[in-house]
Structure formats: structure tokens, C-alpha cells
Design a protein around this motif. Sequence first.
Motif, mmCIF file in Angstrom:
data_model
loop_
_atom_site.group_PDB
_atom_site.id
_atom_site.type_symbol
_atom_site.label_atom_id
_atom_site.label_comp_id
_atom_site.label_asym_id
_atom_site.label_seq_id
_atom_site.Cartn_x
_atom_site.Cartn_y
_atom_site.Cartn_z
ATOM 1 N N SER A 61 0.929 -1.284 0.167
ATOM 2 C CA SER A 61 0.078 0.065 0.141
ATOM 3 C C SER A 61 0.775 1.116 0.037
ATOM 4 C CB SER A 61 -0.941 0.000 1.364
ATOM 5 O OG SER A 61 -0.314 -0.213 2.265
ATOM 6 N N TYR A 62 2.046 1.193 0.599
ATOM 7 C CA TYR A 62 2.987 2.355 0.462
ATOM 8 C C TYR A 62 3.226 2.761 -1.017
ATOM 9 C CZ TYR A 62 6.663 -0.869 -0.475
ATOM 10 O OH TYR A 62 7.365 -2.031 -0.941
ATOM 11 N N LYS A 63 3.130 1.872 -1.808
ATOM 12 C CA LYS A 63 3.326 2.184 -3.357
ATOM 13 C C LYS A 63 2.232 3.305 -3.777
ATOM 14 C CE LYS A 63 6.592 -0.707 -4.847
ATOM 15 N NZ LYS A 63 7.890 -0.332 -5.413
ATOM 16 N N ASN A 64 1.160 3.477 -2.944
ATOM 17 C CA ASN A 64 -0.046 4.652 -3.319
ATOM 18 C C ASN A 64 0.491 5.915 -2.918
ATOM 19 O OD1 ASN A 64 -1.402 2.498 -4.503
ATOM 20 N ND2 ASN A 64 -2.208 1.808 -2.682
ATOM 21 N N LEU A 65 1.646 6.081 -1.957
ATOM 22 C CA LEU A 65 1.673 7.307 -1.590
ATOM 23 C C LEU A 65 2.171 8.128 -2.672
ATOM 24 C CD1 LEU A 65 3.868 6.574 1.747
ATOM 25 C CD2 LEU A 65 1.330 7.531 1.516
ATOM 26 N N PRO A 66 1.674 9.517 -2.931
ATOM 27 C CA PRO A 66 2.449 10.207 -3.893
ATOM 28 C C PRO A 66 3.948 10.608 -3.869
ATOM 29 C CG PRO A 66 1.276 11.571 -2.083
ATOM 30 C CD PRO A 66 1.046 10.193 -1.835
ATOM 31 N N LEU A 67 4.252 10.556 -4.990
ATOM 32 C CA LEU A 67 5.842 11.069 -5.324
ATOM 33 C C LEU A 67 5.936 12.515 -5.001
ATOM 34 C CD1 LEU A 67 6.703 9.347 -8.623
ATOM 35 C CD2 LEU A 67 7.838 8.813 -6.313
ATOM 36 N N PRO A 68 7.236 12.769 -4.382
ATOM 37 C CA PRO A 68 7.662 14.264 -4.158
ATOM 38 C C PRO A 68 7.471 14.996 -5.563
ATOM 39 C CG PRO A 68 9.445 13.072 -3.377
ATOM 40 C CD PRO A 68 8.320 11.989 -3.784
ATOM 41 N N SER A 87 2.779 5.946 10.318
ATOM 42 C CA SER A 87 3.050 6.690 11.630
ATOM 43 C C SER A 87 3.278 7.974 11.158
ATOM 44 C CB SER A 87 4.104 6.060 12.259
ATOM 45 O OG SER A 87 5.344 5.786 11.369
ATOM 46 N N PHE A 88 3.751 8.527 10.082
ATOM 47 C CA PHE A 88 3.831 9.860 9.702
ATOM 48 C C PHE A 88 2.654 10.461 9.262
ATOM 49 C CE2 PHE A 88 8.214 8.602 9.873
ATOM 50 C CZ PHE A 88 9.176 9.420 9.324
ATOM 51 N N PRO A 89 2.572 11.917 9.301
ATOM 52 C CA PRO A 89 1.457 12.524 8.847
ATOM 53 C C PRO A 89 0.755 12.062 7.431
ATOM 54 C CG PRO A 89 3.014 14.117 9.697
ATOM 55 C CD PRO A 89 4.069 12.917 9.523
ATOM 56 N N LYS A 90 -0.399 12.261 7.198
ATOM 57 C CA LYS A 90 -0.970 11.581 6.283
ATOM 58 C C LYS A 90 -0.790 12.256 4.959
ATOM 59 C CE LYS A 90 -2.823 8.489 8.741
ATOM 60 N NZ LYS A 90 -2.401 6.888 8.738
ATOM 61 N N ASN A 91 -0.469 13.420 5.082
ATOM 62 C CA ASN A 91 -0.185 14.180 3.679
ATOM 63 C C ASN A 91 1.226 14.364 3.053
ATOM 64 O OD1 ASN A 91 0.751 15.777 5.883
ATOM 65 N ND2 ASN A 91 -0.592 17.780 5.090
ATOM 66 N N ILE A 92 2.056 13.221 3.578
ATOM 67 C CA ILE A 92 3.374 13.267 3.073
ATOM 68 C C ILE A 92 3.460 12.778 1.682
ATOM 69 C CG2 ILE A 92 4.123 12.716 5.459
ATOM 70 C CD1 ILE A 92 4.645 10.092 4.654
#
Length: 481
Positions: free
Chosen positions: A75-82, A390-395
Motif C-alpha cells: 500500500s505504500y506504493k500508493n503514496l504520492p511522489l515528491p 506513522s507519519f502525517p497523512k499528507n506526506i
Amino acid sequence: MNMSKTFLYSEIAENIASQIRSGNIREGEKLPSLRGLCAEYEISMNTARRVFLELESLSLIYSKPQSGYFVSKLSYKNLPLPEESNPILLANHCEPNDILQKVYANIGREDLLLLSYTVAYGDMLPIAKLKKEIVQATRDLPTGGVQYERLEGNANLRRMIALRSSGWGANLQEEDLITTNGGMNAVALCLTALSKPGDTVAIESPCYPGILQLALGLGLKVFELPTNPNTGIKVEALREVVSEIDICILISNYNTPVGSCMPDENKKEVVELLAQHDIPLIEDDVYGDLCFEGHRPTCCKTFDKTGNVLWCSSISKTLAPGFRVGWVAPGKYKDKVQNIKLIQSISSSSLEQEAVANFLRSGKYDKHLRKLRRKLYQNYQNYARVIQQSFPKNIKISQPQGGLSLWIEFSEEIDTIELYDLAMKKGISIAPGRMFTLQNQYNNSMRLCFGLPWDVQLEGKIKQIGLLARQLQNLKTVNTE
């Protein structure tokens, strides 16, 4: 599928892992049974079990009692890229001296968790084997390693580096190489040999702080180029300023801090563009051997037909940071670089060079690399998983395909220099984003190194960074209301 019975379990696991990462085998999908895997690859039941154990160790699959093995949800793959960086395309010197001095003062401290330096630590490195190589080197060298090495460096080491270069298409010869005291020394020799005060150097942005400080120390102006978190510098941005620069420096493979890797077509285009304008390219390739899967990527040097690329590398990121063994293939600038080495250091350490040469020749290095790559990929996955939880959701978070760096971008209200100060009180050192630029940017970003052995304590510390970031974010939100 007809395959040799000698096909290694690790190769089968890598094949399946590649299919999972590419999406050919989807999240949640059930894998073949042990017997099914045995039949498909014509392997023993014991080998099949080792395949599944390997995939489990990479967090790519999990088992359900009485049901079999299934593909994990990444699921971490769904985090947006910088965001793609957007520095000012002008030389702009605004040095981050205070934070640099703070962070680098921590080198060697054993009372801190050093997530701020991109090196492999502890049992990630073959320390016992390297000790034996040092002992053997004292026996092999005629003077036990106490005399000066020749100016070009250890012949055995240069021969092995040249031999390995054929694997990524450079086909270097022993005489093309000069050894140095680590990778940064190689870059420094090149930049010193080719520049004069007032010249302009183009770099990626964000960029390794050592390169920034080196350029400023030599009295150079710096152009920071827009950089994509996956593909590296924007070639069109380099084309825009090429008439205004004198030198270009790139970390083309798994650069720090973002972890980007330039595609072959971009490398080729950059090499040809700079050659047309007779602008030397210093390529820092210290991370190239740290690909997570597949073959080692090519380098800009692969596409060099004019000797215009000065390829620099070392074993500092892969094998032994403290040995300070590096090298450069300076192309048509060899005499200039060699002359600077003569003036500055005369020679490199004989003992460590001979030990590394023997380690390469024996095949131990490649065996070590295979283990290290797997561990680093597993670490990256573990970091990303814990960060998402564990980090803020909008990273936003980078998705490197190799190297040692993870780049994290917070919302704008989080200043990572403040986060650094809070983390230090908990015994954790991070690398604030402001370190990686000469402009007022990346204040809400940071780099973490995933070269530390993974354990419960490390997981807890990363969670602690996330807690501190959430507290800082909440505090800033309250103060602005």
C-alpha cells in the motif's frame, strides 16, 4: 516450464518478485502451491520452500494457514511522489552552514541513530571477510603496504575495475583509471583540475551537500537544475543553460537524496549535448552497484565517445566506507587529474587497495552485493511501510529502485530543521532538506538512509520521527488558527 534443476532458488524468487513489482502478479493474488512450484520449475520441495521464504523475507508475500501463499498489499506504493524540483535557474548562493555543521558533527557518534548519512552499517557489510583480506594484503605486497603506491594506483585494483566496467558497457582498460581516496576525492580531483574561480557548474537539485560545498570552496557559481524524483535532471533545463556553464556534475544512478535513476536515453542525450559544447561531465557513480533488482544500470560513461565524461566511483557505499578506496576514469582529462593527485596526495593507500582488489577478484564482492541489494530493498519496504503508518497523512515519498536514500516531503508547515532538533533530543539524527541546496527551498523535506540493519529498535525510532512530525504539524496548525 523446462528449466535446469540447478536453477538457484534465489533466481526463481527474483523472477517472481519482479513479476509482483511490475504488477503482472497482483496484490492479494494467490501463488502456486509448493507442489505447483516444484512442477513449474522442476525443483525439489526443499528448494520451493526456500523460494517462498525468500519472498516472505522481502515482504512480498504472506502465508495463510491451510490456504497457501498470497501477494502482499504494497500500500505504500500508493503514496504520492515528491514534486519535481523547480529551483531558480540562476547561480544562487545561500549556504546552509548552520545545519550542515550540526549534522556532520555527528559522524562517528555511537550514542545516536545516524539516519543522516548514506552508508551501510553493521552486519550489512562483510567485516570479518574484509579483515582477512587486509591480513592477506600485508603478505602479498612486497613491502607489506608501507611504501607509497604508484601515482595511478594499485594495478590489481584498476584491472578489476576495468574488467567490471564491461558489465555496463564502458569497456575500460587498466590504464584508463586512477585510484583515489574515496569517491568524493575523485570528484574533487576532477573539479579542481577542470575549473577556475568564477566558472559555473550545473548540478541536480536537490544535490549531495559535499558537491555543493566543494564547488563553493573552489569559488564556483552553481546552477541547480530541475530534477524528477524518478528520472533525474530535466534534460531540457540543462539544454537551456548549457551555453552559460563550464562543467556539469551528475549522480546519474540512484542519486542522493532523491534516489532517481536517469534512463539510458537521457544519459545518452546529456553526454551528446555536453560533448557538442565541449563541457566536461563529472559523473559520480558511487551508488550504481546498489540496484534492487535486475542488472546494474549503465552510466553516462557508457555513451561517451569523446573522452568527455569523467566517471567517478568507490566502494564507500557498497563495501567499506572507512577504507577510502575510490577511482576515476577521467577520459581525455587524465593528465590534468593525475597532476592534481600528485600535488594533493601523491598516492592512495596501498593496503586497502590491494585488499579490495583481492575481494573483487575472488567473487566475494558479487556475492556480498547480492545479499546487500536484497537487504536494502527489504529495508526500503520496511521504512516505507512504517512511514505510511506513522507519519502525517499528507506526506510524499520517493520510490527509489536502488541506492541508500529515501526522500520525504511533508506539508509546508513542517520545518525539518525544527524536526531535526526534536529528533536529536531522542537520539536520532536525520538530514533536513535544506542541506541539499544553495537556495531557500526543501525546508519541509528530509532524507533518511535505509542502510542500517532492520530491527524492532529501528522501527520504533522511525515511528518516533513520525510522532514528532505529527506533533510539530499540530503545533503549527494551532498557532496559525
